[in-house]
Design a protein around this motif. Structure first.
Motif, PDB file in Angstrom:
ATOM      1  N   TRP A   1      12.897 -72.723 -28.853  1.00 37.10           N
ATOM      2  CA  TRP A   1      12.809 -73.202 -27.478  1.00 37.10           C
ATOM      3  C   TRP A   1      12.919 -74.747 -27.696  1.00 37.10           C
ATOM      4  CZ3 TRP A   1      12.534 -73.316 -22.645  1.00 37.10           C
ATOM      5  CH2 TRP A   1      12.274 -74.456 -22.008  1.00 37.10           C
ATOM      6  N   GLU A   2      12.798 -75.523 -28.634  1.00 40.94           N
ATOM      7  CA  GLU A   2      13.207 -76.749 -28.678  1.00 40.94           C
ATOM      8  C   GLU A   2      14.788 -77.082 -28.602  1.00 40.94           C
ATOM      9  OE1 GLU A   2      11.185 -79.476 -28.509  1.00 40.94           O
ATOM     10  OE2 GLU A   2       9.518 -78.049 -28.306  1.00 40.94           O
ATOM     11  N   GLU A   3      15.586 -76.083 -28.925  1.00 37.80           N
ATOM     12  CA  GLU A   3      16.872 -76.243 -28.838  1.00 37.80           C
ATOM     13  C   GLU A   3      17.166 -75.684 -27.246  1.00 37.80           C
ATOM     14  OE1 GLU A   3      19.580 -74.473 -31.475  1.00 37.80           O
ATOM     15  OE2 GLU A   3      18.612 -75.339 -33.469  1.00 37.80           O
ATOM     16  N   ILE A   4      16.609 -74.548 -26.884  1.00 30.73           N
ATOM     17  CA  ILE A   4      16.891 -74.148 -25.538  1.00 30.73           C
ATOM     18  C   ILE A   4      16.564 -75.126 -24.488  1.00 30.73           C
ATOM     19  CG2 ILE A   4      16.223 -72.604 -23.777  1.00 30.73           C
ATOM     20  CD1 ILE A   4      15.899 -70.373 -26.105  1.00 30.73           C
TER      21      ILE A   4
ATOM     22  N   GLN B   1       9.940 -65.266 -21.497  1.00 27.59           N
ATOM     23  CA  GLN B   1      11.154 -64.958 -21.885  1.00 27.59           C
ATOM     24  C   GLN B   1      11.560 -65.228 -23.298  1.00 27.59           C
ATOM     25  OE1 GLN B   1      15.561 -65.573 -19.787  1.00 27.59           O
ATOM     26  NE2 GLN B   1      14.048 -66.853 -19.019  1.00 27.59           N
ATOM     27  N   VAL B   2      12.251 -64.208 -23.819  1.00 26.90           N
ATOM     28  CA  VAL B   2      12.408 -64.513 -25.319  1.00 26.90           C
ATOM     29  C   VAL B   2      13.969 -64.527 -25.516  1.00 26.90           C
ATOM     30  CG1 VAL B   2      12.454 -62.324 -26.212  1.00 26.90           C
ATOM     31  CG2 VAL B   2      11.719 -64.003 -27.797  1.00 26.90           C
ATOM     32  N   HIS B   3      14.784 -64.125 -24.778  1.00 24.39           N
ATOM     33  CA  HIS B   3      16.286 -64.011 -24.916  1.00 24.39           C
ATOM     34  C   HIS B   3      16.937 -64.196 -23.675  1.00 24.39           C
ATOM     35  CE1 HIS B   3      20.090 -63.373 -26.820  1.00 24.39           C
ATOM     36  NE2 HIS B   3      20.257 -62.498 -25.921  1.00 24.39           N
ATOM     37  N   HIS B   4      18.113 -64.787 -23.507  1.00 22.58           N
ATOM     38  CA  HIS B   4      19.049 -64.714 -22.432  1.00 22.58           C
ATOM     39  C   HIS B   4      20.455 -64.854 -22.900  1.00 22.58           C
ATOM     40  CE1 HIS B   4      21.703 -67.114 -19.705  1.00 22.58           C
ATOM     41  NE2 HIS B   4      21.449 -66.261 -19.000  1.00 22.58           N
ATOM     42  N   HIS B   5      21.166 -63.961 -22.347  1.00 22.72           N
ATOM     43  CA  HIS B   5      22.519 -64.068 -22.534  1.00 22.72           C
ATOM     44  C   HIS B   5      23.384 -63.831 -21.256  1.00 22.72           C
ATOM     45  CE1 HIS B   5      26.325 -62.321 -24.817  1.00 22.72           C
ATOM     46  NE2 HIS B   5      26.593 -62.993 -23.820  1.00 22.72           N
ATOM     47  N   GLY B   6      24.105 -64.702 -21.094  1.00 19.96           N
ATOM     48  CA  GLY B   6      25.134 -64.898 -19.788  1.00 19.96           C
ATOM     49  C   GLY B   6      26.656 -65.098 -20.206  1.00 19.96           C
ATOM     50  N   SER B   7      27.499 -64.416 -19.674  1.00 17.83           N
ATOM     51  CA  SER B   7      28.995 -64.409 -19.549  1.00 17.83           C
ATOM     52  C   SER B   7      29.656 -64.489 -18.466  1.00 17.83           C
ATOM     53  CB  SER B   7      29.443 -62.958 -20.581  1.00 17.83           C
ATOM     54  OG  SER B   7      28.705 -62.873 -21.666  1.00 17.83           O
ATOM     55  N   ILE B   8      30.632 -65.340 -18.482  1.00  9.57           N
ATOM     56  CA  ILE B   8      31.621 -65.328 -17.219  1.00  9.57           C
ATOM     57  C   ILE B   8      32.807 -64.546 -17.581  1.00  9.57           C
ATOM     58  CG2 ILE B   8      32.608 -66.776 -15.774  1.00  9.57           C
ATOM     59  CD1 ILE B   8      30.699 -68.913 -16.236  1.00  9.57           C
ATOM     60  N   GLU B   9      33.018 -63.493 -16.744  1.00 10.17           N
ATOM     61  CA  GLU B   9      34.320 -62.603 -17.018  1.00 10.17           C
ATOM     62  C   GLU B   9      35.467 -63.120 -16.915  1.00 10.17           C
ATOM     63  OE1 GLU B   9      33.842 -58.960 -14.894  1.00 10.17           O
ATOM     64  OE2 GLU B   9      31.754 -58.526 -15.814  1.00 10.17           O
ATOM     65  N   ASP B  10      35.447 -63.980 -15.580  1.00  8.80           N
ATOM     66  CA  ASP B  10      36.692 -64.569 -15.207  1.00  8.80           C
ATOM     67  C   ASP B  10      37.100 -65.780 -16.072  1.00  8.80           C
ATOM     68  OD1 ASP B  10      38.678 -65.965 -13.891  1.00  8.80           O
ATOM     69  OD2 ASP B  10      37.936 -65.427 -12.027  1.00  8.80           O
ATOM     70  N   PRO B  11      38.152 -65.861 -16.872  1.00  5.61           N
ATOM     71  CA  PRO B  11      38.392 -66.971 -17.674  1.00  5.61           C
ATOM     72  C   PRO B  11      38.675 -68.191 -17.029  1.00  5.61           C
ATOM     73  CG  PRO B  11      39.801 -64.884 -18.363  1.00  5.61           C
ATOM     74  CD  PRO B  11      39.101 -64.561 -17.083  1.00  5.61           C
ATOM     75  N   GLU B  12      39.353 -67.956 -15.666  1.00  3.15           N
ATOM     76  CA  GLU B  12      39.840 -69.109 -15.053  1.00  3.15           C
ATOM     77  C   GLU B  12      38.569 -69.824 -14.631  1.00  3.15           C
ATOM     78  OE1 GLU B  12      42.056 -70.548 -10.858  1.00  3.15           O
ATOM     79  OE2 GLU B  12      42.625 -69.010 -11.831  1.00  3.15           O
ATOM     80  N   LEU B  13      37.508 -69.012 -13.908  1.00  2.00           N
ATOM     81  CA  LEU B  13      36.216 -69.418 -13.528  1.00  2.00           C
ATOM     82  C   LEU B  13      35.444 -70.132 -14.591  1.00  2.00           C
ATOM     83  CD1 LEU B  13      33.986 -69.751 -11.468  1.00  2.00           C
ATOM     84  CD2 LEU B  13      33.121 -67.628 -11.984  1.00  2.00           C
ATOM     85  N   LEU B  14      35.426 -69.624 -15.904  1.00  2.00           N
ATOM     86  CA  LEU B  14      34.880 -70.126 -17.108  1.00  2.00           C
ATOM     87  C   LEU B  14      35.249 -71.429 -17.433  1.00  2.00           C
ATOM     88  CD1 LEU B  14      33.006 -69.963 -19.545  1.00  2.00           C
ATOM     89  CD2 LEU B  14      34.445 -68.545 -20.634  1.00  2.00           C
TER      90      LEU B  14
ATOM     91  N   GLY C   1       8.550 -71.308 -29.464  1.00  2.00           N
ATOM     92  CA  GLY C   1       8.708 -71.050 -31.190  1.00  2.00           C
ATOM     93  C   GLY C   1      10.326 -70.505 -31.440  1.00  2.00           C
ATOM     94  N   GLU C   2      10.331 -70.244 -32.692  1.00  2.00           N
ATOM     95  CA  GLU C   2      11.662 -70.133 -33.074  1.00  2.00           C
ATOM     96  C   GLU C   2      12.263 -68.803 -32.532  1.00  2.00           C
ATOM     97  OE1 GLU C   2      13.516 -72.076 -34.690  1.00  2.00           O
ATOM     98  OE2 GLU C   2      12.072 -73.614 -34.147  1.00  2.00           O
ATOM     99  N   GLN C   3      11.438 -67.675 -32.140  1.00  2.00           N
ATOM    100  CA  GLN C   3      11.898 -66.420 -31.705  1.00  2.00           C
ATOM    101  C   GLN C   3      12.617 -66.357 -30.504  1.00  2.00           C
ATOM    102  OE1 GLN C   3       8.622 -67.148 -32.036  1.00  2.00           O
ATOM    103  NE2 GLN C   3       7.717 -66.025 -33.501  1.00  2.00           N
ATOM    104  N   ALA C   4      12.711 -67.419 -29.891  1.00  2.00           N
ATOM    105  CA  ALA C   4      13.467 -67.509 -28.655  1.00  2.00           C
ATOM    106  C   ALA C   4      15.004 -67.660 -28.936  1.00  2.00           C
ATOM    107  CB  ALA C   4      12.881 -68.581 -27.781  1.00  2.00           C
ATOM    108  N   ALA C   5      15.980 -67.173 -28.258  1.00  2.00           N
ATOM    109  CA  ALA C   5      17.378 -67.428 -28.378  1.00  2.00           C
ATOM    110  C   ALA C   5      17.978 -67.369 -26.701  1.00  2.00           C
ATOM    111  CB  ALA C   5      17.799 -66.511 -29.191  1.00  2.00           C
ATOM    112  N   MET C   6      19.076 -68.130 -26.915  1.00  2.00           N
ATOM    113  CA  MET C   6      19.890 -68.109 -25.707  1.00  2.00           C
ATOM    114  C   MET C   6      21.368 -68.362 -26.033  1.00  2.00           C
ATOM    115  SD  MET C   6      19.413 -70.759 -22.317  1.00  2.00           S
ATOM    116  CE  MET C   6      20.082 -72.184 -22.867  1.00  2.00           C
ATOM    117  N   ASP C   7      22.158 -67.522 -25.347  1.00  2.00           N
ATOM    118  CA  ASP C   7      23.666 -67.513 -25.516  1.00  2.00           C
ATOM    119  C   ASP C   7      24.141 -67.600 -24.104  1.00  2.00           C
ATOM    120  OD1 ASP C   7      26.203 -67.434 -26.424  1.00  2.00           O
ATOM    121  OD2 ASP C   7      26.060 -65.283 -26.769  1.00  2.00           O
TER     122      ASP C   7
END
Length: 157
Positions: free
Chosen positions: A63-66, A132-145, A47-53
């Motif tokens: 979910w359809e976009e995720i 699962q309704v939300h996920h956020h992931g960040s890569i700290e190291d700019p070079e690795l990203l 459904g629409e409540q799910a979000a991922m970043d």
């Protein structure tokens, strides 16, 4: 004091030996590391409540976009594995979230990267199970990203 868990969640755990919350978290990593779209769909709230970043897909809502992010990843020739560690688990009523780190390896087009990602996952109790309704992931190291994004997109410097 808040407990930080160092034992990694890999997806290889026996769900019967885990709390329902950790079983849901483990299910996500089992789906991810085995490229199992059906299990991934089972893990996420439909459904629409799910979000991922995340570093590759930007912000996806519903979910359809995720699902399109996972379809692309699972269909790619890349090799990878991820696990979740150094985390805390927080519960409140019909919601729990984990805040921690992912580590793993990602290989594409001859480039192999040791991954390090700050990660938050939020689950809600819906339809009789934790989803699962939300996920956020960040890569700290700019070079690795930058190297990760280039490896995934196939445009290497």
């Amino acid at each position: 004091m808040l407990e930080l868990v160092q034992t990694p969640v890999t997806g290889k755990e026996d769900p019967s030996e885990l709390t329902p919350q950790l079983a849901a978290l483990s299910e996500f990593y089992r789906a991810l590391n085995n490229r199992d779209l059906e299990l991934m769909s089972h893990n996420w709230l439909q459904g629409e409540q799910a979000a991922m970043d995340n570093p590759l897909g930007g912000i996806r809502r519903g979910w359809e976009e995720i699902k399109t992010v996972y379809q692309r990843l699972f269909a790619s020739p890349s090799e990878y594995w991820f696990e979740f560690y150094d985390y805390s688990l927080h519960e409140q009523d019909s919601l729990f979230y984990v805040v921690g780190r992912e580590r793993g390896q990602f290989t594409a087009a001859g480039i192999s990267l040791d991954m390090a990602i700050r990660t938050t996952r939020i689950f809600t109790f819906a339809q009789g199970q934790w989803r699962q309704v939300h996920h956020h992931g960040s890569i700290e190291d700019p070079e690795l990203l930058q190297r990760y994004q280039q490896a995934v997109r196939g445009n290497h410097p």
